[in-house]
Write a protein that holds these residues in place. Structure first.
Motif, short mmCIF file in Angstrom:
data_model
loop_
_atom_site.label_atom_id
_atom_site.label_comp_id
_atom_site.label_asym_id
_atom_site.label_seq_id
_atom_site.Cartn_x
_atom_site.Cartn_y
_atom_site.Cartn_z
N ALA A 90 5.07 7.72 0.03
CA ALA A 90 3.99 7.68 -1.04
C ALA A 90 2.78 6.41 -0.77
CB ALA A 90 4.66 7.35 -2.41
N GLU A 91 1.77 6.82 -0.67
CA GLU A 91 0.56 5.90 -0.46
C GLU A 91 -0.12 5.65 -1.84
OE1 GLU A 91 -1.31 7.69 2.81
OE2 GLU A 91 0.22 6.76 4.43
N TYR A 92 -0.41 4.21 -2.06
CA TYR A 92 -0.85 4.08 -3.39
C TYR A 92 -1.79 2.89 -3.19
CZ TYR A 92 3.48 1.62 -2.98
OH TYR A 92 4.65 0.99 -2.64
N ALA A 93 -2.64 2.83 -1.82
CA ALA A 93 -3.57 1.70 -1.62
C ALA A 93 -4.67 1.73 -2.72
CB ALA A 93 -3.67 1.85 -0.46
N LYS A 94 -5.53 1.10 -2.70
CA LYS A 94 -6.67 1.09 -3.33
C LYS A 94 -7.75 2.25 -3.00
CE LYS A 94 -10.87 -1.41 -5.19
NZ LYS A 94 -11.70 -2.44 -5.31
N VAL A 95 -7.87 2.71 -1.76
CA VAL A 95 -8.46 3.79 -1.32
C VAL A 95 -8.08 5.03 -1.88
CG1 VAL A 95 -7.42 3.94 0.81
CG2 VAL A 95 -9.78 4.83 0.65
N TYR A 134 0.23 13.50 -11.01
CA TYR A 134 -0.02 13.79 -9.40
C TYR A 134 0.76 13.28 -8.64
CZ TYR A 134 -2.16 13.33 -4.77
OH TYR A 134 -2.47 13.67 -3.39
N TYR A 135 1.16 12.07 -8.72
CA TYR A 135 2.43 11.58 -7.66
C TYR A 135 3.68 12.15 -7.79
CZ TYR A 135 -0.51 7.68 -5.75
OH TYR A 135 -1.51 7.06 -5.11
N ASN A 148 0.74 -1.28 0.09
CA ASN A 148 0.02 0.12 0.06
C ASN A 148 0.84 1.30 -0.04
OD1 ASN A 148 -2.24 -1.45 0.11
ND2 ASN A 148 -2.42 -1.54 2.42
N SER A 149 2.03 0.98 0.36
CA SER A 149 2.89 2.54 0.40
C SER A 149 4.51 1.89 0.14
CB SER A 149 2.61 3.10 1.62
OG SER A 149 2.98 2.16 2.87
#
Length: 103
Positions: free
Chosen positions: A36-41, A59-60, A14-15
């Motif tokens: 950096a957080e990239y979980a589904k939510v 964006y990231y 998730n990160s």
């Protein structure tokens, strides 16, 4: 302008923690660590803002720049590591856009 090196830790599902080094002078100096957080939510939140895959990746990239700029209190350019960090993010974010009209 500071020259910055980004060093990603081993990514989680998730990160990913990213250590930020200032390499402007002759000696590296650790400045901060960001996540950096990239979980589904997290990705679903971007999709609700009508971002497609390319917009999410931009964006990231912009998010990394702004967060590092905040912590070092100055403009900076990446001397090393942005490609590696963005590849980790791409690998985790891309599946959330596959199979949709936004790919």
């Amino acid at each position: 302008m500071h020259k910055i090196k980004l060093v990603p830790d081993k990514p989680f599902y998730n990160s990913c923690d990213i250590t930020v080094f200032d390499v402007t002078g002759e000696k590296e100096k650790k400045r901060c660590k960001i996540t950096a957080e990239y979980a589904k939510v997290d990705v679903e939140q971007l999709k609700r803002q009508n971002m497609d895959y390319q917009a999410a990746m931009e964006y990231y990239r912009e998010w990394i720049y702004k967060v590092v700029k905040h912590y070092i209190a100055d403009d900076w350019e990446c001397a090393e590591g942005m490609d590696e960090v963005m590849e980790i993010i791409r690998e985790r974010v891309e599946p959330y856009f596959q199979g949709s009209d936004e790919a």
